[in-house]
Enzyme design. Structure first.
Site, PDB file in Angstrom:
ATOM      1  N   HIS A 135      -8.475  -4.323  -1.480  1.00 50.58           N
ATOM      2  CA  HIS A 135      -6.843  -3.664  -1.230  1.00 50.58           C
ATOM      3  C   HIS A 135      -6.513  -4.385  -0.182  1.00 50.58           C
ATOM      4  O   HIS A 135      -5.201  -4.411  -0.027  1.00 50.58           O
ATOM      5  CB  HIS A 135      -7.270  -2.153  -1.147  1.00 50.58           C
ATOM      6  N   ASP A 136      -7.294  -4.512   1.036  1.00 52.28           N
ATOM      7  CA  ASP A 136      -6.834  -5.130   2.111  1.00 52.28           C
ATOM      8  C   ASP A 136      -6.557  -6.596   2.025  1.00 52.28           C
ATOM      9  O   ASP A 136      -6.261  -7.377   3.060  1.00 52.28           O
ATOM     10  CB  ASP A 136      -8.258  -5.158   3.326  1.00 52.28           C
ATOM     11  N   ASP A 142      -9.300  -4.794  -6.167  1.00 48.31           N
ATOM     12  CA  ASP A 142      -8.460  -3.632  -5.572  1.00 48.31           C
ATOM     13  C   ASP A 142      -9.089  -2.523  -6.365  1.00 48.31           C
ATOM     14  O   ASP A 142      -8.703  -2.424  -7.450  1.00 48.31           O
ATOM     15  CB  ASP A 142      -7.102  -3.601  -5.416  1.00 48.31           C
ATOM     16  N   ARG A 176     -12.099   7.300   8.318  1.00 52.77           N
ATOM     17  CA  ARG A 176     -12.074   5.928   8.481  1.00 52.77           C
ATOM     18  C   ARG A 176     -12.932   5.068   7.625  1.00 52.77           C
ATOM     19  O   ARG A 176     -12.650   4.042   6.970  1.00 52.77           O
ATOM     20  CB  ARG A 176     -12.005   5.373   9.845  1.00 52.77           C
ATOM     21  N   SER A 190       0.922  -1.210   0.097  1.00 52.93           N
ATOM     22  CA  SER A 190      -0.048   0.028  -0.003  1.00 52.93           C
ATOM     23  C   SER A 190       0.790   1.271   0.162  1.00 52.93           C
ATOM     24  O   SER A 190       1.653   1.344  -0.862  1.00 52.93           O
ATOM     25  CB  SER A 190      -0.857   0.084   1.147  1.00 52.93           C
TER      26      SER A 190
END
Lengths: 366, 366
Positions: free
Chosen positions: A345-346, A312, A214, A145
């Site tokens: 993405h995670d 992603d 967040r 990332s």
């Protein structure tokens, strides 16, 4: 819970890319395994925006790290063979000097007096640490990332500083979709009256802005596909519902609330703003004629592993392909792995089995 | 600029799906073309969340509408043949009764006293209008985005009310990614102190919350691919930059600012909250055994056209495929068109040539 952090004092003054210097700055880091006599088994990890240097448990801090199952004796990154260093990014708030640190010139926290931060500064701080540990050349530089961008800056600024590179779900330059998302996250914080131009306190804290930032992060870190399977349209039990008008009603909403709750008081809002903007600024094209392809082709490596995830949306697979192609043009032997993990993405934090297999396979051949 | 809006008084009391009734409610609508003697050439359009009933210019209001190039004499939806009605969604603030309207029981705006709104209520209001115009059966019911969900509700609630259907970039049920985005948009408005539980004024108006909500909308309405080509990393001229700390620096940021600026004072925040939540609630599965497939299969149509866009992240192509499959199972002859327009969810507003061609081709065969 112990604290495994060690601290490395950066050269003082430490010059910053966009101007200004830091005095008495330091970076926090943790290590696993032993540096061998030849000093050639070191792996440095640059993290994403929010993680600390505590990538995995160790003797001093047995709590699980953010990459617990990836890293350790007998794990995918086997610390019986490798000496692994994870550094808390310069400008973060997990031990390294950042906007929440005391400015030695005033005795007060820097807040917005912290100089403009770039990922190149973070890369230089990591490089100073590696040199300070007596390591001339890394066996491997790994970044995921934001840390993947930091790693590219490191390689571009310090030729010959690493034999190999593992690039995970990152970008050779910030693209407008990612800039738009991060800009909006920053706006949510800045518009919170409690942010107060960086002069918040524990009592007057930009909770609302940090919560929105967040949640937007989590939305872009995962994938729609994963959530269909995981949350569908499941509703909260009536006693779990938020009684406010237009309050949470679906499980997906309370999932986001939970993520926000764990984050807002555990990350310094000003540091978040600095790191977020540093990501927008990054462009490896600066190291060539302006183009990503040329900037990457100037990076000299023996070998590289580039991993991306099809789901992603923040760091799309097309950008991982660009990195692989560019590094190959620079002469590296490049392995490109596209995973269909549903976690977006995670995935590198969740789908450890698949990421671990690719990483272990790559490291085994070093 | 003239005003082409006409108003239809809904039956009073008008019962709402989740309870409560409206007294003296109405919907605004505009029309183009002429209803023929057989009253069988009518097309009703349900819009997305924010557009008004002014889909295109007409004699009373020559200003361009939101679907100007789609609709008119000789255009893709040819108003020399078709009598086209576009209705402002019940609960909106563009002429139809909604949270910003006066509550006849109090003489004050409803604000949060407006009853819970569903897309079924909007569908029923549209159906009452059609009946009120003396139309027994629509030649075609067309809905895009939120309007596509409203159209599915209409068809499920009023069997035999339309011969054909055009479904554009919509959803048979709200999925968690879309719910998450909309929930966050609502949170941004609700957390704005000026929202004041719905009791804002012109002077104390939730600008910040509306701005974040709109920007997040625009981010999810377009596509990353489009923006790479359109904005890349182009920076603002120094005199266009925002001097605030962490202010806008890239063109993509000022593009979002422009969108937000045009929206925040032109859409009522409470109405936005009501319509947004109504979208989350929609699930055509309620009209079957709970499954989307079965709910759709109970809708009886002669023909349908379902159009989706590959780059749409908010209403993904997979959901358009579900609609096509479900309507086909119900016995309709369904044409499914997947477009690779780069503009994402908004493509139906931008890529008129491709959408128009599909729509004109479908209508020509009715």
């Amino acid at each position: 819970m112990g604290d495994a952090r060690q601290y490395f004092d950066l050269p003082s003054p430490f010059p910053m890319k966009r101007g200004g210097v830091l005095h008495g700055a330091r970076v926090a880091y943790e290590t696993w395994g032993e540096l061998n006599a030849a000093r050639d088994n070191a792996i440095l990890i640059f993290t994403g925006l929010s993680p600390s240097a505590h990538a995995a448990s160790n003797a001093e801090d047995p709590s699980a790290g953010w990459w617990e199952d990836m890293l350790g004796p007998g794990r995918y990154i086997d610390t019986r063979r490798w000496f692994v260093i994870c550094v808390n990014t310069l400008g973060s708030c997990k031990g390294s000097t950042g906007a929440a640190s005391i400015n030695p010139a005033t005795g007060e926290p820097y807040r917005l007096e912290f100089p403009e931060l770039t990922l190149e500064d973070a890369a230089n701080a990591g490089h100073a640490l590696v040199k300070g540990l007596g390591i001339e050349r890394l066996a491997c530089l790994l970044g995921n990332s934001m840390g993947g961008m930091t790693a590219l800056a490191y390689l571009a600024l310090h030729p010959g500083s690493a034999r190999s590179h593992i690039s995970i779900s990152t970008a050779p330059q910030a693209q407008p979709f990612a800039i738009a998302i991060r800009s909006l996250q920053r706006e949510a914080i800045r518009l919170d009256p409690n942010w107060n131009n960086g002069h918040y306190t524990e009592e007057q804290y930009p909770e609302a802005g940090m919560s929105i930032a967040r949640k937007l992060g989590v939305i872009t870190y995962r994938s729609a596909m994963e959530w269909v399977g995981r949350f569908a349209r499941i509703r909260l039990e009536s006693d779990q519902r938020d009684e406010e008008p237009f309050g949470a009603e679906f499980q997906i909403e309370s999932y986001l609330v939970g993520h926000a709750r764990r984050f807002v008081r555990n990350f310094d809002p000003n540091s978040y703003l600095y790191l977020s903007r540093a990501s927008d600024w990054f462009d490896v094209g600066e190291y060539g004629d302006g183009s990503v392809a040329q900037g990457l082709s100037r990076i000299a490596l023996q070998r590289a592993l580039v991993i991306g995830v099809e789901t992603d949306i923040l760091f799309p697979l097309s950008q991982q392909e660009e990195i692989a192609t560019g590094l190959r043009a620079g002469g590296a032997e490049v392995e490109f792995v596209a995973l269909d993990s549903p976690q977006g993405h995670d995935a590198f934090l969740v789908d450890i089995t698949r990421f671990g297999a690719a990483i272990a396979h790559f490291l085994a051949r070093l």
